[in-house]
Scaffold this motif. Structure first.
Motif, PDB file in Angstrom:
ATOM      1  N   LEU A   9       0.843  -1.196   0.000  1.00 32.17           N
ATOM      2  CA  LEU A   9       0.000   0.000   0.000  1.00 32.17           C
ATOM      3  C   LEU A   9       0.875   1.242   0.000  1.00 32.17           C
ATOM      4  CD1 LEU A   9      -2.435  -1.030   2.870  1.00 32.17           C
ATOM      5  CD2 LEU A   9      -2.990  -0.994   0.450  1.00 32.17           C
ATOM      6  N   THR A  10       0.462   2.266  -0.732  1.00 30.65           N
ATOM      7  CA  THR A  10       1.120   3.557  -0.611  1.00 30.65           C
ATOM      8  C   THR A  10       0.706   4.149   0.734  1.00 30.65           C
ATOM      9  OG1 THR A  10      -0.699   4.784  -1.606  1.00 30.65           O
ATOM     10  CG2 THR A  10       1.033   3.963  -3.116  1.00 30.65           C
ATOM     11  N   PRO A  11       1.428   5.147   1.242  1.00 35.02           N
ATOM     12  CA  PRO A  11       1.008   5.786   2.499  1.00 35.02           C
ATOM     13  C   PRO A  11      -0.426   6.330   2.436  1.00 35.02           C
ATOM     14  CG  PRO A  11       3.273   6.371   2.016  1.00 35.02           C
ATOM     15  CD  PRO A  11       2.747   5.637   0.794  1.00 35.02           C
ATOM     16  N   ALA A  12      -0.815   6.913   1.312  1.00 36.72           N
ATOM     17  CA  ALA A  12      -2.179   7.443   1.184  1.00 36.72           C
ATOM     18  C   ALA A  12      -3.213   6.319   1.245  1.00 36.72           C
ATOM     19  CB  ALA A  12      -2.327   8.234  -0.119  1.00 36.72           C
ATOM     20  N   ALA A  13      -2.929   5.189   0.606  1.00 34.93           N
ATOM     21  CA  ALA A  13      -3.847   4.055   0.638  1.00 34.93           C
ATOM     22  C   ALA A  13      -3.924   3.468   2.044  1.00 34.93           C
ATOM     23  CB  ALA A  13      -3.423   2.991  -0.371  1.00 34.93           C
ATOM     24  N   ALA A  14      -2.785   3.382   2.732  1.00 31.97           N
ATOM     25  CA  ALA A  14      -2.779   2.862   4.106  1.00 31.97           C
ATOM     26  C   ALA A  14      -3.608   3.756   5.020  1.00 31.97           C
ATOM     27  CB  ALA A  14      -1.345   2.746   4.618  1.00 31.97           C
ATOM     28  N   ASP A  15      -3.503   5.068   4.842  1.00 31.92           N
ATOM     29  CA  ASP A  15      -4.297   5.998   5.651  1.00 31.92           C
ATOM     30  C   ASP A  15      -5.788   5.781   5.411  1.00 31.92           C
ATOM     31  OD1 ASP A  15      -4.596   8.318   7.426  1.00 31.92           O
ATOM     32  OD2 ASP A  15      -5.287   9.345   5.610  1.00 31.92           O
ATOM     33  N   LEU A  16      -6.178   5.619   4.153  1.00 30.95           N
ATOM     34  CA  LEU A  16      -7.583   5.377   3.838  1.00 30.95           C
ATOM     35  C   LEU A  16      -8.046   4.033   4.404  1.00 30.95           C
ATOM     36  CD1 LEU A  16     -10.223   6.187   2.508  1.00 30.95           C
ATOM     37  CD2 LEU A  16      -9.314   5.292   0.332  1.00 30.95           C
ATOM     38  N   VAL A  17      -7.210   3.012   4.321  1.00 30.42           N
ATOM     39  CA  VAL A  17      -7.563   1.708   4.891  1.00 30.42           C
ATOM     40  C   VAL A  17      -7.803   1.840   6.392  1.00 30.42           C
ATOM     41  CG1 VAL A  17      -6.639  -0.589   5.445  1.00 30.42           C
ATOM     42  CG2 VAL A  17      -6.529   0.274   3.098  1.00 30.42           C
ATOM     43  N   ARG A  18      -6.962   2.600   7.078  1.00 27.15           N
ATOM     44  CA  ARG A  18      -7.164   2.803   8.519  1.00 27.15           C
ATOM     45  C   ARG A  18      -8.525   3.450   8.799  1.00 27.15           C
ATOM     46  NH1 ARG A  18      -1.546   3.349   8.400  1.00 27.15           N
ATOM     47  NH2 ARG A  18      -1.588   5.555   7.862  1.00 27.15           N
ATOM     48  N   ARG A  19      -8.885   4.467   8.028  1.00 22.86           N
ATOM     49  CA  ARG A  19     -10.183   5.138   8.224  1.00 22.86           C
ATOM     50  C   ARG A  19     -11.346   4.197   7.908  1.00 22.86           C
ATOM     51  NH1 ARG A  19      -8.028   9.341   4.890  1.00 22.86           N
ATOM     52  NH2 ARG A  19      -9.900   9.197   3.625  1.00 22.86           N
ATOM     53  N   LEU A  20     -11.211   3.432   6.824  1.00 23.14           N
ATOM     54  CA  LEU A  20     -12.277   2.495   6.459  1.00 23.14           C
ATOM     55  C   LEU A  20     -12.414   1.392   7.500  1.00 23.14           C
ATOM     56  CD1 LEU A  20     -11.656   2.202   2.619  1.00 23.14           C
ATOM     57  CD2 LEU A  20     -13.512   3.447   3.760  1.00 23.14           C
ATOM     58  N   ARG A  21     -11.294   0.951   8.058  1.00 24.48           N
ATOM     59  CA  ARG A  21     -11.326  -0.084   9.104  1.00 24.48           C
ATOM     60  C   ARG A  21     -12.068   0.424  10.337  1.00 24.48           C
ATOM     61  NH1 ARG A  21     -12.001  -2.449  13.122  1.00 24.48           N
ATOM     62  NH2 ARG A  21     -10.877  -4.242  13.919  1.00 24.48           N
ATOM     63  N   GLU A  22     -11.818   1.677  10.712  1.00 21.98           N
ATOM     64  CA  GLU A  22     -12.530   2.270  11.854  1.00 21.98           C
ATOM     65  C   GLU A  22     -14.033   2.268  11.636  1.00 21.98           C
ATOM     66  OE1 GLU A  22     -11.599   6.144  13.461  1.00 21.98           O
ATOM     67  OE2 GLU A  22      -9.466   5.616  13.479  1.00 21.98           O
ATOM     68  N   ALA A  23     -14.448   2.573  10.416  1.00 19.87           N
ATOM     69  CA  ALA A  23     -15.876   2.696  10.113  1.00 19.87           C
ATOM     70  C   ALA A  23     -16.560   1.362   9.833  1.00 19.87           C
ATOM     71  CB  ALA A  23     -16.060   3.621   8.903  1.00 19.87           C
ATOM     72  N   HIS A  24     -15.831   0.383   9.264  1.00 22.88           N
ATOM     73  CA  HIS A  24     -16.481  -0.831   8.763  1.00 22.88           C
ATOM     74  C   HIS A  24     -15.976  -2.138   9.362  1.00 22.88           C
ATOM     75  CE1 HIS A  24     -18.458   1.562   5.670  1.00 22.88           C
ATOM     76  NE2 HIS A  24     -17.298   2.150   5.475  1.00 22.88           N
ATOM     77  N   GLY A  25     -14.947  -2.094  10.204  1.00 25.03           N
ATOM     78  CA  GLY A  25     -14.406  -3.334  10.767  1.00 25.03           C
ATOM     79  C   GLY A  25     -13.363  -3.947   9.844  1.00 25.03           C
ATOM     80  N   PRO A  26     -13.046  -5.237  10.045  1.00 24.56           N
ATOM     81  CA  PRO A  26     -12.020  -5.904   9.234  1.00 24.56           C
ATOM     82  C   PRO A  26     -12.336  -5.813   7.737  1.00 24.56           C
ATOM     83  CG  PRO A  26     -12.600  -7.255  11.119  1.00 24.56           C
ATOM     84  CD  PRO A  26     -13.580  -6.106  11.087  1.00 24.56           C
ATOM     85  N   LEU A  27     -11.276  -5.690   6.941  1.00 22.30           N
ATOM     86  CA  LEU A  27     -11.420  -5.428   5.507  1.00 22.30           C
ATOM     87  C   LEU A  27     -10.739  -6.492   4.659  1.00 22.30           C
ATOM     88  CD1 LEU A  27     -10.477  -1.638   5.575  1.00 22.30           C
ATOM     89  CD2 LEU A  27     -12.784  -2.612   5.576  1.00 22.30           C
ATOM     90  N   MET A  28     -11.105  -6.500   3.386  1.00 24.47           N
ATOM     91  CA  MET A  28     -10.450  -7.324   2.370  1.00 24.47           C
ATOM     92  C   MET A  28     -10.460  -6.560   1.052  1.00 24.47           C
ATOM     93  SD  MET A  28     -13.467 -10.055   1.350  1.00 24.47           S
ATOM     94  CE  MET A  28     -12.577 -10.812   0.005  1.00 24.47           C
ATOM     95  N   PHE A  29      -9.533  -6.893   0.174  1.00 26.52           N
ATOM     96  CA  PHE A  29      -9.526  -6.382  -1.198  1.00 26.52           C
ATOM     97  C   PHE A  29      -9.775  -7.540  -2.144  1.00 26.52           C
ATOM     98  CE2 PHE A  29      -6.951  -2.895   0.547  1.00 26.52           C
ATOM     99  CZ  PHE A  29      -7.463  -1.811  -0.156  1.00 26.52           C
ATOM    100  N   HIS A  30     -10.415  -7.242  -3.275  1.00 30.04           N
ATOM    101  CA  HIS A  30     -10.540  -8.201  -4.370  1.00 30.04           C
ATOM    102  C   HIS A  30     -10.356  -7.448  -5.676  1.00 30.04           C
ATOM    103  CE1 HIS A  30     -12.214 -10.924  -7.347  1.00 30.04           C
ATOM    104  NE2 HIS A  30     -11.817 -11.875  -6.513  1.00 30.04           N
ATOM    105  N   GLN A  31      -9.577  -8.055  -6.561  1.00 27.68           N
ATOM    106  CA  GLN A  31      -9.387  -7.490  -7.902  1.00 27.68           C
ATOM    107  C   GLN A  31      -9.712  -8.581  -8.904  1.00 27.68           C
ATOM    108  OE1 GLN A  31      -5.911  -5.170  -8.631  1.00 27.68           O
ATOM    109  NE2 GLN A  31      -5.893  -5.696 -10.797  1.00 27.68           N
ATOM    110  N   SER A  32     -10.688  -8.310  -9.748  1.00 30.08           N
ATOM    111  CA  SER A  32     -11.070  -9.290 -10.769  1.00 30.08           C
ATOM    112  C   SER A  32     -10.633  -8.774 -12.125  1.00 30.08           C
ATOM    113  CB  SER A  32     -12.578  -9.533 -10.745  1.00 30.08           C
ATOM    114  OG  SER A  32     -13.255  -8.394 -11.227  1.00 30.08           O
ATOM    115  N   GLY A  33     -10.917  -9.522 -13.130  1.00 37.02           N
ATOM    116  CA  GLY A  33     -10.586  -9.111 -14.486  1.00 37.02           C
ATOM    117  C   GLY A  33     -11.823  -8.706 -15.249  1.00 37.02           C
ATOM    118  N   GLY A  34     -12.871  -8.345 -14.537  1.00 34.83           N
ATOM    119  CA  GLY A  34     -14.147  -8.026 -15.170  1.00 34.83           C
ATOM    120  C   GLY A  34     -14.159  -6.678 -15.856  1.00 34.83           C
ATOM    121  N   CYS A  35     -15.311  -6.331 -16.358  1.00 31.00           N
ATOM    122  CA  CYS A  35     -15.468  -5.053 -17.051  1.00 31.00           C
ATOM    123  C   CYS A  35     -15.635  -3.920 -16.040  1.00 31.00           C
ATOM    124  CB  CYS A  35     -16.675  -5.113 -17.977  1.00 31.00           C
ATOM    125  SG  CYS A  35     -18.244  -5.181 -17.099  1.00 31.00           S
TER     126      CYS A  35
END
Length: 118
Positions: A9-35
């Motif tokens: 994660l870039t520092p900016a992405a890590a900061d956003l992940v921290r804020r999202l974790r506070e609001a939503h609890g444990p997190l995950m990422f998924h990247q697909s090859g869809g449209c």
């Protein structure tokens, strides 16, 4: 090469992940090859996006200030294309997928990459 993280994660992405974790609890990422936004990393509450045999878990990201690792998943077909790269999750202004947790923030996650070994 085995010591090189496959996803970071870039520092900016890590900061956003921290804020999202506070609001939503444990997190995950998924990247697909869809449209549409399918080739962008999407952030969900952990377990909310169903993974299966067509997905690969690349890494669990340790984020300072977040109690548990954030898992990063990718569809196997997408992994075949990106397997020679290190993925760097960044965040930029703009609107991404309405399903990803950062959408209401007016920003979106995106992937930057480097060849493994560089």
């Amino acid at each position: 090469m085995t010591d090189t993280p496959r996803v970071e994660l870039t520092p900016a992405a890590a900061d956003l992940v921290r804020r999202l974790r506070e609001a939503h609890g444990p997190l995950m990422f998924h990247q697909s090859g869809g449209c549409c936004d399918g080739s962008a990393p999407m952030c969900f509450p952990e377990g909310e996006f169903r993974t299966g045999d067509s997905d690969v878990r690349l890494e669990s990201l340790a984020v300072d200030g977040v109690a548990e690792p954030v898992s990063f998943w990718m569809s196997k077909s997408q992994y075949d294309v990106w397997s020679h790269t290190r993925l760097i999750v960044d965040v930029v202004p703009g609107r991404g997928s309405g399903f990803s947790l950062e959408a209401p923030e007016g920003v979106r996650f995106l992937i930057r990459s480097r060849l493994v070994g560089t």
